[in-house]
Motif scaffolding. Structure first.
Motif, PDB file in Angstrom:
ATOM      1  N   ASN A 391      32.011  20.396 -23.566  1.00  0.00           N
ATOM      2  CA  ASN A 391      31.633  21.726 -24.077  1.00  0.00           C
ATOM      3  C   ASN A 391      30.136  21.979 -23.922  1.00  0.00           C
ATOM      4  O   ASN A 391      29.718  23.099 -23.605  1.00  0.00           O
ATOM      5  CB  ASN A 391      32.000  21.846 -25.560  1.00  0.00           C
ATOM      6  CG  ASN A 391      33.483  22.045 -25.747  1.00  0.00           C
ATOM      7  OD1 ASN A 391      34.190  22.329 -24.794  1.00  0.00           O
ATOM      8  ND2 ASN A 391      33.956  21.877 -26.979  1.00  0.00           N
ATOM      9  N   GLY A 392      29.339  20.919 -24.193  1.00  0.00           N
ATOM     10  CA  GLY A 392      27.871  21.046 -24.111  1.00  0.00           C
ATOM     11  C   GLY A 392      27.443  21.494 -22.717  1.00  0.00           C
ATOM     12  O   GLY A 392      26.449  22.206 -22.568  1.00  0.00           O
ATOM     13  N   LYS A 394      29.743  22.939 -20.463  1.00  0.00           N
ATOM     14  CA  LYS A 394      30.516  24.140 -20.117  1.00  0.00           C
ATOM     15  C   LYS A 394      29.894  25.417 -20.696  1.00  0.00           C
ATOM     16  O   LYS A 394      29.811  26.440 -20.017  1.00  0.00           O
ATOM     17  CB  LYS A 394      31.942  23.951 -20.661  1.00  0.00           C
ATOM     18  CG  LYS A 394      32.961  24.838 -20.017  1.00  0.00           C
ATOM     19  CD  LYS A 394      34.378  24.283 -20.178  1.00  0.00           C
ATOM     20  CE  LYS A 394      34.786  24.087 -21.613  1.00  0.00           C
ATOM     21  NZ  LYS A 394      36.217  23.742 -21.739  1.00  0.00           N
ATOM     22  N   TYR A 395      29.482  25.337 -21.950  1.00  0.00           N
ATOM     23  CA  TYR A 395      28.954  26.553 -22.595  1.00  0.00           C
ATOM     24  C   TYR A 395      27.431  26.548 -22.571  1.00  0.00           C
ATOM     25  O   TYR A 395      26.755  26.695 -23.576  1.00  0.00           O
ATOM     26  CB  TYR A 395      29.483  26.652 -24.034  1.00  0.00           C
ATOM     27  CG  TYR A 395      30.997  26.670 -24.069  1.00  0.00           C
ATOM     28  CD1 TYR A 395      31.687  27.766 -23.556  1.00  0.00           C
ATOM     29  CD2 TYR A 395      31.726  25.594 -24.554  1.00  0.00           C
ATOM     30  CE1 TYR A 395      33.062  27.776 -23.521  1.00  0.00           C
ATOM     31  CE2 TYR A 395      33.103  25.593 -24.538  1.00  0.00           C
ATOM     32  CZ  TYR A 395      33.769  26.687 -24.022  1.00  0.00           C
ATOM     33  OH  TYR A 395      35.130  26.696 -23.977  1.00  0.00           O
ATOM     34  N   ASP A 421      23.222  20.124 -27.732  1.00  0.00           N
ATOM     35  CA  ASP A 421      22.959  20.685 -26.389  1.00  0.00           C
ATOM     36  C   ASP A 421      21.995  21.858 -26.514  1.00  0.00           C
ATOM     37  O   ASP A 421      21.759  22.360 -27.611  1.00  0.00           O
ATOM     38  CB  ASP A 421      24.273  21.116 -25.714  1.00  0.00           C
ATOM     39  CG  ASP A 421      24.978  22.211 -26.468  1.00  0.00           C
ATOM     40  OD1 ASP A 421      24.387  23.282 -26.664  1.00  0.00           O
ATOM     41  OD2 ASP A 421      26.139  21.976 -26.912  1.00  0.00           O
ATOM     42  N   ILE A 426      26.718  29.179 -30.669  1.00  0.00           N
ATOM     43  CA  ILE A 426      27.956  29.798 -31.192  1.00  0.00           C
ATOM     44  C   ILE A 426      27.552  30.788 -32.270  1.00  0.00           C
ATOM     45  O   ILE A 426      26.695  30.498 -33.109  1.00  0.00           O
ATOM     46  CB  ILE A 426      28.890  28.721 -31.801  1.00  0.00           C
ATOM     47  CG1 ILE A 426      29.168  27.619 -30.770  1.00  0.00           C
ATOM     48  CG2 ILE A 426      30.187  29.322 -32.304  1.00  0.00           C
ATOM     49  CD1 ILE A 426      29.729  26.346 -31.358  1.00  0.00           C
ATOM     50  N   ARG A 440      39.085  30.171 -29.265  1.00  0.00           N
ATOM     51  CA  ARG A 440      37.975  30.298 -28.320  1.00  0.00           C
ATOM     52  C   ARG A 440      37.128  31.482 -28.727  1.00  0.00           C
ATOM     53  O   ARG A 440      37.667  32.564 -28.996  1.00  0.00           O
ATOM     54  CB  ARG A 440      38.500  30.487 -26.899  1.00  0.00           C
ATOM     55  CG  ARG A 440      38.773  29.149 -26.228  1.00  0.00           C
ATOM     56  CD  ARG A 440      39.292  29.307 -24.837  1.00  0.00           C
ATOM     57  NE  ARG A 440      40.675  29.737 -24.850  1.00  0.00           N
ATOM     58  CZ  ARG A 440      41.307  30.136 -23.763  1.00  0.00           C
ATOM     59  NH1 ARG A 440      40.705  30.171 -22.612  1.00  0.00           N
ATOM     60  NH2 ARG A 440      42.563  30.506 -23.835  1.00  0.00           N
ATOM     61  N   GLY A 451      39.112  27.271 -20.545  1.00  0.00           N
ATOM     62  CA  GLY A 451      39.293  26.147 -21.489  1.00  0.00           C
ATOM     63  C   GLY A 451      40.537  26.392 -22.297  1.00  0.00           C
ATOM     64  O   GLY A 451      40.997  27.532 -22.413  1.00  0.00           O
ATOM     65  N   SER A 452      41.077  25.303 -22.822  1.00  0.00           N
ATOM     66  CA  SER A 452      42.351  25.431 -23.535  1.00  0.00           C
ATOM     67  C   SER A 452      42.171  25.845 -24.991  1.00  0.00           C
ATOM     68  O   SER A 452      43.099  26.309 -25.628  1.00  0.00           O
ATOM     69  CB  SER A 452      43.074  24.090 -23.500  1.00  0.00           C
ATOM     70  OG  SER A 452      42.267  23.134 -24.168  1.00  0.00           O
ATOM     71  N   LEU A 454      41.577  23.633 -27.127  1.00  0.00           N
ATOM     72  CA  LEU A 454      42.158  22.486 -27.857  1.00  0.00           C
ATOM     73  C   LEU A 454      41.175  21.336 -28.034  1.00  0.00           C
ATOM     74  O   LEU A 454      41.360  20.490 -28.906  1.00  0.00           O
ATOM     75  CB  LEU A 454      43.386  21.964 -27.104  1.00  0.00           C
ATOM     76  CG  LEU A 454      44.622  22.847 -27.135  1.00  0.00           C
ATOM     77  CD1 LEU A 454      45.671  22.307 -26.175  1.00  0.00           C
ATOM     78  CD2 LEU A 454      45.198  22.916 -28.546  1.00  0.00           C
ATOM     79  N   GLY A 455      40.114  21.323 -27.216  1.00  0.00           N
ATOM     80  CA  GLY A 455      39.186  20.176 -27.206  1.00  0.00           C
ATOM     81  C   GLY A 455      38.669  19.813 -28.591  1.00  0.00           C
ATOM     82  O   GLY A 455      38.781  18.663 -29.030  1.00  0.00           O
ATOM     83  N   SER A 457      39.789  20.901 -31.571  1.00  0.00           N
ATOM     84  CA  SER A 457      40.833  20.634 -32.579  1.00  0.00           C
ATOM     85  C   SER A 457      41.378  19.220 -32.399  1.00  0.00           C
ATOM     86  O   SER A 457      41.714  18.548 -33.369  1.00  0.00           O
ATOM     87  CB  SER A 457      41.936  21.686 -32.535  1.00  0.00           C
ATOM     88  OG  SER A 457      42.487  21.743 -31.261  1.00  0.00           O
ATOM     89  N   THR A 480      23.603  23.933 -29.699  1.00  0.00           N
ATOM     90  CA  THR A 480      24.628  23.574 -30.690  1.00  0.00           C
ATOM     91  C   THR A 480      24.567  22.072 -30.953  1.00  0.00           C
ATOM     92  O   THR A 480      24.303  21.293 -30.033  1.00  0.00           O
ATOM     93  CB  THR A 480      26.026  23.933 -30.133  1.00  0.00           C
ATOM     94  OG1 THR A 480      26.028  25.313 -29.796  1.00  0.00           O
ATOM     95  CG2 THR A 480      27.134  23.641 -31.135  1.00  0.00           C
TER      96      THR A 480
HETATM   97  P1  ADP Z   1      37.701  25.065 -25.130  1.00  0.00           P
HETATM   98  O1  ADP Z   1      38.731  24.378 -24.320  1.00  0.00           O
HETATM   99  O2  ADP Z   1      37.865  26.541 -25.135  1.00  0.00           O
HETATM  100  O3  ADP Z   1      36.335  24.590 -24.861  1.00  0.00           O
HETATM  101  P2  ADP Z   1      37.269  23.819 -27.661  1.00  0.00           P
HETATM  102  O4  ADP Z   1      38.191  23.551 -28.781  1.00  0.00           O
HETATM  103  O5  ADP Z   1      36.611  22.651 -27.062  1.00  0.00           O
HETATM  104  O6  ADP Z   1      38.063  24.670 -26.635  1.00  0.00           O
HETATM  105  O7  ADP Z   1      36.172  24.806 -28.195  1.00  0.00           O
HETATM  106  C1  ADP Z   1      36.522  25.936 -28.916  1.00  0.00           C
HETATM  107  C2  ADP Z   1      35.500  27.045 -28.740  1.00  0.00           C
HETATM  108  O8  ADP Z   1      34.255  26.694 -29.384  1.00  0.00           O
HETATM  109  C3  ADP Z   1      35.079  27.266 -27.315  1.00  0.00           C
HETATM  110  O9  ADP Z   1      35.978  28.170 -26.707  1.00  0.00           O
HETATM  111  C4  ADP Z   1      33.687  27.832 -27.429  1.00  0.00           C
HETATM  112  O10 ADP Z   1      33.761  29.216 -27.698  1.00  0.00           O
HETATM  113  C5  ADP Z   1      33.142  27.177 -28.672  1.00  0.00           C
HETATM  114  N1  ADP Z   1      32.258  26.002 -28.369  1.00  0.00           N
HETATM  115  C6  ADP Z   1      32.609  24.701 -28.492  1.00  0.00           C
HETATM  116  N2  ADP Z   1      31.548  23.899 -28.192  1.00  0.00           N
HETATM  117  C7  ADP Z   1      30.517  24.720 -27.876  1.00  0.00           C
HETATM  118  C8  ADP Z   1      29.160  24.503 -27.480  1.00  0.00           C
HETATM  119  N3  ADP Z   1      28.655  23.294 -27.330  1.00  0.00           N
HETATM  120  N4  ADP Z   1      28.399  25.604 -27.254  1.00  0.00           N
HETATM  121  C9  ADP Z   1      28.892  26.831 -27.389  1.00  0.00           C
HETATM  122  N5  ADP Z   1      30.160  27.102 -27.774  1.00  0.00           N
HETATM  123  C10 ADP Z   1      30.978  26.068 -27.994  1.00  0.00           C
END
Ligand code: ADP
Length: 495
Positions: A391-392, A394-395, A421, A426, A440, A451-452, A454-455, A457, A480
């Motif tokens: 996630n770090g 990806k976002y 990160d 958020i 999401r 993204g799912s 689910l990561g 959770s 974050t």
């Molecule tokens: P996803 O597969 O969508 O990444 P996650 O459960 O991992 O699902 O994350 C849920 C949501 O939390 C993401 O869709 C994103 O909006 C937000 N998120 C998670 N980690 C970060 C991060 N490091 N920076 C920004 N947003 C984040």
């Protein structure tokens, strides 16, 4: 008051009060009636029951003594009608009267009943036989008690004074007393029963009714209303337990509703998330079939995109099946005693290599004392770190991406692991929701990375299975930090 004590409390007055009333009523009525039967010579109630004539005897004795004043030869005053009337009046007060016969002739009749008893009276000379008194009956069956005594006037005339007690009247008076006693008892018992039934209704039946209404409410699906607890007894305790049960039931129903909603969302999200790559794959395959990809380069590009989309679907399906396993608690955990330093040093090395290839700067700091041990499933712990790390990256839309892994002691028995990160951050409204399944943030939805949902959770589930906590801090545009706790190994230090 406890129910047991209430019942005891109800029984005591039920026994004591009638007993008290019977005793007091008997004493009072006996006093009143005996006085009316025997006048001033009234004797005790029990003595009267044992010998009803004893009282009459006492009265007669006193009258006789008075009439005989002066000895058997000086009773001339018995000839005086006004004296006889006076004696008779006193006798009447205790249901008795006087008949005087002189020389065989009745000279004084103290009561009209005299006519009925006259033929039953003994003649002069028999009074000694009946000195102690005798119970006789008239021809009409009326009982009377007779005490005669003979006398002789100074002029030589012989006479007999008969003192007669109307026993039928005495019996009638006694009967009336008994009836009144029974009525008194019935009234007292009725009042007492009314009081006790009201008391029992208020303290037992009413709360039980409230409880019954409560069960009916629950049967009808109303789980919002408590049963009012009014008593501090066993029923009150039952009401309290009932209310606790209602709360638990409500929690589980609410939980079920949320879960059902989540399941619906999950299905709709899954279908949406699967449809997107499938639609893309279909489009690219059609492009190849229709000859749109007419050059080998184009065909190669199409095929690579199809492959990437298939990969995306594959990883989504993998994550889903993993989540299903975790959610149904069917994933076995292998908790081990792990050295914090060794474990996170390894992880950091792996991550730094991986992130380096993606052009992401990585920093690592472990502030735990050397030799610190924790309890965790190493494979699952790695999964958490991986999900957060992905996630770090990806976002994060910045050019110079950076991720920091920090490990430090936390409270007495824990360590906390934080990954920070410098990504997009958020929004505050999304922060409490990001650990929910399939959640999401709006920003992420439009993110091309996809993204799912689910990561995080999955990460939360694994942390909870480790009895730890996970949380997020974030500032949009700045970055974050996701942190979670892991328990320290509590065995001997050198173990
Ligand atoms: P996803 O597969 O969508 O990444 P996650 O459960 O991992 O699902 O994350 C849920 C949501 O939390 C993401 O869709 C994103 O909006 C937000 N998120 C998670 N980690 C970060 C991060 N490091 N920076 C920004 N947003 C984040």
């Amino acid at each position: 008051m406890k129910l047991q004590h209430k019942i005891q409390f109800s029984i005591i007055p039920l026994i004591l009060i009638p007993l008290l009333i019977i005793t007091m009523g008997t004493c009072l009525l006996a006093k009143i009636y005996l006085a009316s039967i025997y006048g001033g010579q009234a004797q005790g109630f029990t003595e009267t029951i044992a010998n009803p004539f004893a009282g009459v005897n006492a009265v007669v004795d006193s009258v006789r003594q008075e009439m005989e004043v002066g000895g058997p030869t000086s009773v001339d005053h018995i000839d005086d009608p006004s004296y006889l009337a006076d004696v008779n009046e006193r006798l009447e007060r205790c249901n008795a009267f006087l008949i005087v016969s002189v020389e065989g002739e009745i000279t004084f009749r103290g009561d009209e009943f005299a006519a009925e008893v006259e033929n039953r009276l003994p003649e002069y000379g028999y009074s000694d036989i009946y000195a102690e008194g005798v119970y006789l009956e008239t021809e009409a069956g009326h009982g009377f008690f007779l005490r005669p005594f003979d006398f002789q006037f100074s002029d030589g005339r012989l006479g007999t004074a008969y003192i007669i007690a109307r026993t039928d009247r005495i019996v009638r008076t006694m009967r009336r007393a008994m009836i009144q006693l029974v009525i008194l008892l019935a009234v007292v018992l009725t009042v007492l029963m009314l009081f006790l039934s009201t008391y029992i209704y208020r303290t037992m039946v009413k709360p039980l009714k409230a409880l019954q209404e409560g069960t009916e409410r629950i049967r009808d699906g109303n789980l919002d209303e408590d049963v009012k607890v009014t008593s501090a007894d066993e029923i009150g305790d039952v009401c309290k337990s009932f209310n606790e049960m209602r709360l638990k039931l409500k929690e589980s129903v609410d939980d079920r509703i949320i879960r059902e909603q989540e399941s619906r969302d999950l299905i709709s999200n899954i279908s949406h998330d699967l449809r997107t790559p499938i639609t893309a794959i279909k489009g690219y395959v059609e492009g190849i079939m229709d000859g749109v990809a007419d050059t080998p380069e184009k065909q190669d590009k199409y095929l690579r995109t199809i492959y990437a989309k298939a990969q995306e679907m594959d990883s989504l399906i993998n994550e889903l099946s993993l989540y299903a396993k975790i959610d149904t608690n069917s994933m076995p955990y292998d908790f081990k005693k792990i050295s914090v330093g060794d474990y996170f040093d390894d992880c950091a090395e792996e991550m730094s290599l991986d992130l380096e290839t993606q052009g992401v700067a990585f920093a690592y700091e472990n502030r735990c004392a050397p030799g610190t041990k924790m309890v965790a499933d190493p494979e699952q712990l790695r999964r958490i770190l991986h999900n957060i790390c992905v996630n770090g990256v990806k976002y994060n839309s910045k050019d110079e991406k950076k991720i920091t892994l920090g490990v430090r002691p936390f409270l007495q028995d824990w360590i906390v692991i934080s990954m920070t990160d410098n990504g997009d951050g958020i929004e505050a409204k999304d922060l409490p929701l990001i650990f929910n399944r399939m959640y999401r943030a709006d920003a992420a939805r439009s993110n091309s990375q996809g993204g799912s949902g689910l990561g995080l959770s999955i990460a939360r589930k694994i942390v909870e299975e480790h009895e730890g906590k996970i949380w997020a801090e974030s500032e949009p545009g700045v970055g974050t930090t996701i942190s979670f706790t892991v328990k320290l190994w509590k065995g001997a230090k050198d173990e």
